[in-house]
Design a protein around this motif. Sequence first.
Motif, PDB file in Angstrom:
ATOM      1  N   ALA A 170     -26.594 -33.021 -61.206  1.00 48.79           N
ATOM      2  CA  ALA A 170     -25.715 -33.105 -60.035  1.00 48.79           C
ATOM      3  C   ALA A 170     -26.387 -33.884 -58.924  1.00 48.79           C
ATOM      4  CB  ALA A 170     -25.337 -31.707 -59.544  1.00 48.79           C
ATOM      5  N   CYS A 171     -25.560 -34.467 -58.071  1.00 42.04           N
ATOM      6  CA  CYS A 171     -26.055 -35.119 -56.863  1.00 42.04           C
ATOM      7  C   CYS A 171     -25.288 -34.547 -55.667  1.00 42.04           C
ATOM      8  CB  CYS A 171     -25.884 -36.631 -56.940  1.00 42.04           C
ATOM      9  SG  CYS A 171     -24.149 -37.164 -57.054  1.00 42.04           S
ATOM     10  N   ASP A 172     -25.710 -34.904 -54.486  1.00 39.77           N
ATOM     11  CA  ASP A 172     -25.005 -34.474 -53.286  1.00 39.77           C
ATOM     12  C   ASP A 172     -23.856 -35.451 -53.014  1.00 39.77           C
ATOM     13  OD1 ASP A 172     -24.333 -33.046 -51.057  1.00 39.77           O
ATOM     14  OD2 ASP A 172     -26.274 -33.257 -50.049  1.00 39.77           O
ATOM     15  N   TYR A 173     -23.047 -35.155 -52.018  1.00 43.34           N
ATOM     16  CA  TYR A 173     -21.931 -36.016 -51.661  1.00 43.34           C
ATOM     17  C   TYR A 173     -21.873 -36.168 -50.148  1.00 43.34           C
ATOM     18  CZ  TYR A 173     -19.482 -31.754 -50.273  1.00 43.34           C
ATOM     19  OH  TYR A 173     -19.131 -30.575 -49.648  1.00 43.34           O
ATOM     20  N   GLN A 174     -21.106 -37.131 -49.698  1.00 44.41           N
ATOM     21  CA  GLN A 174     -20.860 -37.297 -48.273  1.00 44.41           C
ATOM     22  C   GLN A 174     -19.376 -37.458 -48.019  1.00 44.41           C
ATOM     23  OE1 GLN A 174     -22.089 -41.197 -46.540  1.00 44.41           O
ATOM     24  NE2 GLN A 174     -23.007 -41.577 -48.560  1.00 44.41           N
ATOM     25  N   LEU A 175     -18.930 -36.907 -46.887  1.00 45.19           N
ATOM     26  CA  LEU A 175     -17.530 -37.025 -46.512  1.00 45.19           C
ATOM     27  C   LEU A 175     -17.233 -38.448 -46.052  1.00 45.19           C
ATOM     28  CD1 LEU A 175     -17.017 -33.694 -44.536  1.00 45.19           C
ATOM     29  CD2 LEU A 175     -16.352 -34.194 -46.889  1.00 45.19           C
ATOM     30  N   ALA A 176     -16.068 -38.935 -46.399  1.00 46.16           N
ATOM     31  CA  ALA A 176     -15.653 -40.283 -46.001  1.00 46.16           C
ATOM     32  C   ALA A 176     -14.263 -40.207 -45.390  1.00 46.16           C
ATOM     33  CB  ALA A 176     -15.654 -41.214 -47.211  1.00 46.16           C
ATOM     34  N   TYR A 177     -14.082 -40.954 -44.317  1.00 46.92           N
ATOM     35  CA  TYR A 177     -12.807 -40.997 -43.613  1.00 46.92           C
ATOM     36  C   TYR A 177     -12.394 -42.460 -43.448  1.00 46.92           C
ATOM     37  CZ  TYR A 177     -14.281 -36.251 -42.379  1.00 46.92           C
ATOM     38  OH  TYR A 177     -14.730 -34.950 -42.427  1.00 46.92           O
ATOM     39  N   ASP A 178     -11.158 -42.660 -43.003  1.00 43.59           N
ATOM     40  CA  ASP A 178     -10.684 -44.030 -42.789  1.00 43.59           C
ATOM     41  C   ASP A 178     -11.553 -44.776 -41.784  1.00 43.59           C
ATOM     42  OD1 ASP A 178      -8.529 -43.986 -44.561  1.00 43.59           O
ATOM     43  OD2 ASP A 178      -7.255 -42.988 -43.102  1.00 43.59           O
ATOM     44  N   ASP A 179     -11.969 -44.058 -40.733  1.00 47.33           N
ATOM     45  CA  ASP A 179     -12.776 -44.703 -39.696  1.00 47.33           C
ATOM     46  C   ASP A 179     -14.270 -44.507 -39.885  1.00 47.33           C
ATOM     47  OD1 ASP A 179     -12.669 -42.010 -39.258  1.00 47.33           O
ATOM     48  OD2 ASP A 179     -12.388 -42.124 -37.087  1.00 47.33           O
ATOM     49  N   ALA A 180     -14.649 -43.815 -40.957  1.00 48.63           N
ATOM     50  CA  ALA A 180     -16.072 -43.604 -41.263  1.00 48.63           C
ATOM     51  C   ALA A 180     -16.238 -43.520 -42.777  1.00 48.63           C
ATOM     52  CB  ALA A 180     -16.588 -42.335 -40.580  1.00 48.63           C
ATOM     53  N   PRO A 181     -16.251 -44.663 -43.465  1.00 45.03           N
ATOM     54  CA  PRO A 181     -16.242 -44.678 -44.931  1.00 45.03           C
ATOM     55  C   PRO A 181     -17.544 -44.259 -45.597  1.00 45.03           C
ATOM     56  CG  PRO A 181     -16.433 -46.900 -44.083  1.00 45.03           C
ATOM     57  CD  PRO A 181     -16.207 -46.015 -42.893  1.00 45.03           C
ATOM     58  N   GLY A 182     -18.604 -44.046 -44.820  1.00 44.04           N
ATOM     59  CA  GLY A 182     -19.876 -43.641 -45.402  1.00 44.04           C
ATOM     60  C   GLY A 182     -20.738 -44.826 -45.789  1.00 44.04           C
ATOM     61  N   SER A 183     -21.994 -44.560 -46.097  1.00 46.34           N
ATOM     62  CA  SER A 183     -22.931 -45.618 -46.466  1.00 46.34           C
ATOM     63  C   SER A 183     -23.941 -45.083 -47.471  1.00 46.34           C
ATOM     64  CB  SER A 183     -23.663 -46.148 -45.228  1.00 46.34           C
ATOM     65  OG  SER A 183     -24.372 -45.098 -44.585  1.00 46.34           O
ATOM     66  N   ARG A 184     -24.621 -46.004 -48.124  1.00 45.98           N
ATOM     67  CA  ARG A 184     -25.572 -45.635 -49.175  1.00 45.98           C
ATOM     68  C   ARG A 184     -26.690 -44.746 -48.632  1.00 45.98           C
ATOM     69  NH1 ARG A 184     -26.918 -47.423 -54.261  1.00 45.98           N
ATOM     70  NH2 ARG A 184     -29.084 -47.105 -54.875  1.00 45.98           N
ATOM     71  N   ASP A 185     -27.024 -43.726 -49.393  1.00 43.79           N
ATOM     72  CA  ASP A 185     -28.081 -42.792 -49.018  1.00 43.79           C
ATOM     73  C   ASP A 185     -29.408 -43.280 -49.598  1.00 43.79           C
ATOM     74  OD1 ASP A 185     -29.720 -40.685 -48.448  1.00 43.79           O
ATOM     75  OD2 ASP A 185     -28.689 -39.213 -49.689  1.00 43.79           O
ATOM     76  N   ASP A 186     -30.290 -43.741 -48.731  1.00 49.71           N
ATOM     77  CA  ASP A 186     -31.612 -44.225 -49.165  1.00 49.71           C
ATOM     78  C   ASP A 186     -32.724 -43.285 -48.721  1.00 49.71           C
ATOM     79  OD1 ASP A 186     -30.764 -46.608 -50.460  1.00 49.71           O
ATOM     80  OD2 ASP A 186     -30.430 -47.526 -48.499  1.00 49.71           O
ATOM     81  N   SER A 187     -32.401 -42.038 -48.506  1.00 50.84           N
ATOM     82  CA  SER A 187     -33.412 -41.064 -48.088  1.00 50.84           C
ATOM     83  C   SER A 187     -34.302 -40.689 -49.273  1.00 50.84           C
ATOM     84  CB  SER A 187     -32.737 -39.812 -47.532  1.00 50.84           C
ATOM     85  OG  SER A 187     -31.921 -39.199 -48.521  1.00 50.84           O
ATOM     86  N   ASP A 188     -35.376 -39.982 -48.995  1.00 53.29           N
ATOM     87  CA  ASP A 188     -36.269 -39.518 -50.058  1.00 53.29           C
ATOM     88  C   ASP A 188     -35.548 -38.456 -50.893  1.00 53.29           C
ATOM     89  OD1 ASP A 188     -38.301 -41.165 -49.150  1.00 53.29           O
ATOM     90  OD2 ASP A 188     -39.162 -39.635 -47.841  1.00 53.29           O
ATOM     91  N   GLU A 189     -35.699 -38.584 -52.188  1.00 49.02           N
ATOM     92  CA  GLU A 189     -35.002 -37.666 -53.082  1.00 49.02           C
ATOM     93  C   GLU A 189     -35.779 -36.370 -53.275  1.00 49.02           C
ATOM     94  OE1 GLU A 189     -32.672 -37.919 -57.352  1.00 49.02           O
ATOM     95  OE2 GLU A 189     -34.545 -39.047 -57.122  1.00 49.02           O
ATOM     96  N   LYS A 190     -35.036 -35.263 -53.266  1.00 50.16           N
ATOM     97  CA  LYS A 190     -35.601 -33.959 -53.584  1.00 50.16           C
ATOM     98  C   LYS A 190     -34.872 -33.422 -54.807  1.00 50.16           C
ATOM     99  CE  LYS A 190     -36.221 -29.244 -51.870  1.00 50.16           C
ATOM    100  NZ  LYS A 190     -35.950 -28.285 -50.760  1.00 50.16           N
ATOM    101  N   LEU A 191     -35.630 -33.005 -55.815  1.00 47.95           N
ATOM    102  CA  LEU A 191     -35.043 -32.489 -57.048  1.00 47.95           C
ATOM    103  C   LEU A 191     -35.219 -30.981 -57.124  1.00 47.95           C
ATOM    104  CD1 LEU A 191     -36.232 -35.187 -59.615  1.00 47.95           C
ATOM    105  CD2 LEU A 191     -33.998 -34.997 -58.525  1.00 47.95           C
ATOM    106  N   THR A 192     -34.170 -30.310 -57.597  1.00 52.30           N
ATOM    107  CA  THR A 192     -34.197 -28.858 -57.771  1.00 52.30           C
ATOM    108  C   THR A 192     -33.721 -28.525 -59.172  1.00 52.30           C
ATOM    109  OG1 THR A 192     -33.649 -28.554 -55.422  1.00 52.30           O
ATOM    110  CG2 THR A 192     -33.386 -26.649 -56.865  1.00 52.30           C
ATOM    111  N   THR A 193     -34.447 -27.649 -59.860  1.00 52.05           N
ATOM    112  CA  THR A 193     -34.008 -27.199 -61.176  1.00 52.05           C
ATOM    113  C   THR A 193     -33.589 -25.734 -61.090  1.00 52.05           C
ATOM    114  OG1 THR A 193     -36.300 -26.632 -61.805  1.00 52.05           O
ATOM    115  CG2 THR A 193     -35.496 -28.824 -62.381  1.00 52.05           C
ATOM    116  N   LEU A 194     -32.524 -25.401 -61.823  1.00 50.28           N
ATOM    117  CA  LEU A 194     -31.941 -24.061 -61.726  1.00 50.28           C
ATOM    118  C   LEU A 194     -31.617 -23.521 -63.111  1.00 50.28           C
ATOM    119  CD1 LEU A 194     -29.326 -24.947 -58.957  1.00 50.28           C
ATOM    120  CD2 LEU A 194     -31.447 -23.668 -58.571  1.00 50.28           C
TER     121      LEU A 194
END
Length: 374
Positions: A170-194
Amino acid sequence: SLIILLRSRQKKGFLPHFLLILFSECTTVFLKTIRSSLQTNGLIFWIIFSASSFMSDLISIVVPVYNCEKYLNKCVQSLLTQTYQNIEVILVDDGSTDSSPEMCDSYAASDGRVKVMHIRNDGVAVARKKGYSAANGDYIAFLDGDDWAESDMYEHLLSLLKSGDYQISACDYQLAYDDAPGSRDDSDEKLTTLDTDGMIKNIYSLQLWPLWNKLFSKHLFNNLTLDNTGLIVSEDLVLNCELMLGAENMIVSSLKKHYYYRHKGSVMASSLTPEFINDSFAAYKMLCERMPSGTAAQTYFYAHRVKNDFALIYKIIRENACDECFDMLRDDILMLKKYAFSEQNAFQFKTKNKIAYYILRFFPHLYRLLVKLK
């Protein structure tokens, strides 16, 4: 240099000896060249083999489509331009009355990876079920017709899933709106196992509740028992949780590679209705009965059910709507107190939650007033 060397040496027997040395040196150089070539080509072959082995896994992506002509092209193009190309896009037209059916057929005509199913309007749960039942992939994913994916989303999810013995990634998601379509996430990745209990425990804290931000091993769909096809709301939660219950482990990335589009016509943005509340209530009840008895997962999910009841009551009071559902939700909270306030769920229910419970239990009118004033 060779001519000068030959002219400088006129001794008898030197030329045959020299040619022998020259032949030996040439042979050595030739062998070194061959060895280097084999090493280089071997590396290239290994890279090609590894890539082809990775790309041999087929991913089926099920897209339920209902009257989303305005958003469908962005959704489908985000799939057809994925960095991972070995995909099967299954567009399930759920009885659309706009131009969506024709758009689906056009995509299938122009790209062999696209398959289209036209069905009568039976709801998104039925559309998804027909889609994954027809999937040929080794792995299955879902995407709503008004959402879209980052270009490397499925390559990344498959890479994560195959990095260990995982059945879900799984990955995370971001909300997107007509006036804020979102942008690529280039942050440091954190992995979690469950493990299974961990999936249910963290279903909200790690944004695991949606279907569309995951990649599932196909075998998880073989043992589904719950019927969510009658639900309009929370039908995805039912399928999602049952798939988790069938998996032993999961890997989760913190990177936001899915764009969750919110618009006025979406179900989640619609006004509160009795159908919304009843479906949500039924979904949580269904899942509580499906949880293995006596397990941590069952205790965790009872707590999720109580929190959902509280959230619905809050909306009833704030929106001044569906008051006929208030007592049903309140009674459910009172009945499930022992699960909500168990030691296992201390991380979910703090002192303020316990105070809210007792006010709701003994002074429901005061609780209403406090929510209105909040």
